[in-house]
Design a protein around this motif. Sequence first.
Motif, PDB file in Angstrom:
ATOM      1  N   ARG A   1       5.378   1.444  -0.732  1.00  0.00           N
ATOM      2  CA  ARG A   1       6.680   1.970  -0.301  1.00  0.00           C
ATOM      3  C   ARG A   1       7.382   0.999   0.649  1.00  0.00           C
ATOM      4  NH1 ARG A   1       7.760   7.355  -0.986  1.00  0.00           N
ATOM      5  NH2 ARG A   1       8.767   7.480   1.068  1.00  0.00           N
ATOM      6  N   SER A   2       6.622   0.373   1.546  1.00  0.00           N
ATOM      7  CA  SER A   2       7.225  -0.608   2.454  1.00  0.00           C
ATOM      8  C   SER A   2       7.809  -1.773   1.667  1.00  0.00           C
ATOM      9  CB  SER A   2       6.179  -1.121   3.440  1.00  0.00           C
ATOM     10  OG  SER A   2       5.762  -0.111   4.330  1.00  0.00           O
ATOM     11  N   ALA A   3       7.011  -2.292   0.728  1.00  0.00           N
ATOM     12  CA  ALA A   3       7.466  -3.432  -0.061  1.00  0.00           C
ATOM     13  C   ALA A   3       8.646  -3.057  -0.947  1.00  0.00           C
ATOM     14  CB  ALA A   3       6.313  -3.964  -0.911  1.00  0.00           C
ATOM     15  N   ALA A   4       8.585  -1.874  -1.552  1.00  0.00           N
ATOM     16  CA  ALA A   4       9.661  -1.447  -2.442  1.00  0.00           C
ATOM     17  C   ALA A   4      10.950  -1.189  -1.675  1.00  0.00           C
ATOM     18  CB  ALA A   4       9.235  -0.194  -3.207  1.00  0.00           C
TER      19      ALA A   4
ATOM     20  N   ALA B   1      10.788  -2.015  -7.898  1.00  0.00           N
ATOM     21  CA  ALA B   1      10.811  -1.055  -6.782  1.00  0.00           C
ATOM     22  C   ALA B   1      10.980   0.370  -7.303  1.00  0.00           C
ATOM     23  CB  ALA B   1      11.933  -1.408  -5.812  1.00  0.00           C
ATOM     24  N   ALA B   2      11.870   0.539  -8.268  1.00  0.00           N
ATOM     25  CA  ALA B   2      12.058   1.875  -8.847  1.00  0.00           C
ATOM     26  C   ALA B   2      10.769   2.362  -9.499  1.00  0.00           C
ATOM     27  CB  ALA B   2      13.192   1.841  -9.869  1.00  0.00           C
TER      28      ALA B   2
ATOM     29  N   THR C   1       4.366   6.305  -7.116  1.00  0.00           N
ATOM     30  CA  THR C   1       3.857   7.034  -5.945  1.00  0.00           C
ATOM     31  C   THR C   1       4.266   8.506  -5.998  1.00  0.00           C
ATOM     32  OG1 THR C   1       5.781   6.344  -4.623  1.00  0.00           O
ATOM     33  CG2 THR C   1       3.790   4.998  -4.479  1.00  0.00           C
ATOM     34  N   ALA C   2       5.451   8.790  -6.543  1.00  0.00           N
ATOM     35  CA  ALA C   2       5.865  10.191  -6.686  1.00  0.00           C
ATOM     36  C   ALA C   2       4.941  10.932  -7.636  1.00  0.00           C
ATOM     37  CB  ALA C   2       7.312  10.266  -7.183  1.00  0.00           C
TER      38      ALA C   2
ATOM     39  N   VAL D   1      11.169  -8.681  -1.192  1.00  0.00           N
ATOM     40  CA  VAL D   1       9.753  -8.569  -1.543  1.00  0.00           C
ATOM     41  C   VAL D   1       9.615  -8.112  -2.996  1.00  0.00           C
ATOM     42  CG1 VAL D   1       7.539  -7.504  -0.979  1.00  0.00           C
ATOM     43  CG2 VAL D   1       9.196  -7.979   0.841  1.00  0.00           C
ATOM     44  N   THR D   2       8.756  -8.774  -3.731  1.00  0.00           N
ATOM     45  CA  THR D   2       8.413  -8.365  -5.097  1.00  0.00           C
ATOM     46  C   THR D   2       7.167  -7.487  -5.033  1.00  0.00           C
ATOM     47  OG1 THR D   2       9.256 -10.461  -5.965  1.00  0.00           O
ATOM     48  CG2 THR D   2       7.801  -9.177  -7.407  1.00  0.00           C
TER      49      THR D   2
END
Length: 518
Positions: free
Chosen positions: A131-134, A171-172, A178-179, A140-141
Amino acid sequence: MAKRALISVSDKTGIASFSSNLTQLGWEIISTGGTKKTLDEAGIKTLAIEEVTDFPEMMDGRVKTLHPLIHGGLLGRRDIPEHLEAMTAHNIQPIDLVVVNLYPFKETLLAGGSYDEMIEKIDIGGPSMLRSAAKNHAFVTVLTDPSDYEKVLIELSKNGETTLETRKALAAKVFRHTASYDALIAQYLGNQIGEKDPESTTLTYGVNQRLRYGENPQQGAVFYQTALPTSYSIAEAKQLNGKVLSFNNIRDADAAIKIARDFTEKPTVVALKHMNPCGIGTADSIEKAWDYAYEADSVSIFGGIVVLNREVDAATAEKMHPIFLEIIIAPSYSEEALKILTTKKKNLRILQLDFSQAEASKKEMEYTGVLGGLLVQQQDVIEENPENWTVATQTQASTQQFEALKFAWKAVKFVKANGIIVTNEHQTLGVGPGQTNRVGSVKIALEAAATHGNLTENGAVLASDAFFPFADNIDEIAKAGITAIIQPGGSIRDQEVIDACDKYGIAMIFTNVRHFRH
């Protein structure tokens, strides 16, 4: 300064090759636990997480990546001077690529993990890094799926970095991942306490099949299946022959196997067309059950779907082969039967389904989409006891009539409302589905049943999915030769309907349960 990648994966598919390519491109790799061991064994140089954080991994790995030197490197914006100053002041080095996939919660659940095992498989650090990276995908990739490794490597090789478009897409994908992961955990914990009607619902599905179109060619469509597969479902059926299933195939096949699920005592064949049964036959052999189902409506079965609840033998296959069917579904097929069915029938969809899990499938909830919302209900799988039914008329049902009424009541549940069905004890004779008034459904069912000859001699009975609001239907039913009726009862005019039945000597049973199907 070399760019940094943080790699920590449960699914190690392709990770050694990906990491090797990264190091050849000049990247420095930070890794943890089992991933670091895998990369070390592959001869790939890595930094341990402790070397970056100067803080030991502890609590059985629960605390290792939750550290400012990690999340600062992920979240720090490279275009804001204050962020860069803070990173410099606190010796935080940027992390430009993250490869993380999560603890195998789903896999452990499918393997029958205990409650304690399931709790330990709830990943905390992984989703936090993702989540941080996204969130900071502008710089950030972030990767969570091995199928994306090659695309990223190609871009890094060509340009030294990924495109913003790629980072947005990844990111999406992370947030969907994660959802879905959290939804499964929420469902599991809710089920542990038997939670009913929670304040919000968390559902997760994965793509089973991308369809050519939906109900009509102008409608796009995708077939998703539950994250935890249902064995008795079209999503899990094994296709042995034929074209790819269409949207309408899937819906009809689903409706058909739900009907077959209710007929377990004897060999039974269900024929279905456009979500309504057009023939149901039950007998002591699957071949005879096919005969009954086919003879029930030999016109409507053309282009329909057939479900057989016993193995398909050669004799039954020989009878089905000349008829145009869209789909055949059964628990198994003899080698000879399969050869017969596939001869010159390359498009015939033949599915094998695990009928042993049919009962378990009744526990699933039903979901119906509406504009702006979702309707959720239990399936109509109430266990009914005929001993609790009430004979409302003076005329009593004979033993044969009672057996026919039980068969009719089981079958009418799957006819679209207003639903009427005429049967004897082993075969449907006429189906009247989905009319805007019950009189119309009665007429359609009786007209179809009349093609089978004298209904009185055939032992024909009639079932209605809901009560008769007026006695006018009874006149038509009596005229057709029906000798017994089963219906829920509950109308304010029940007595008028009972009186009409007594007038004609028709036995009528009230079940006190209705089966609307919209």
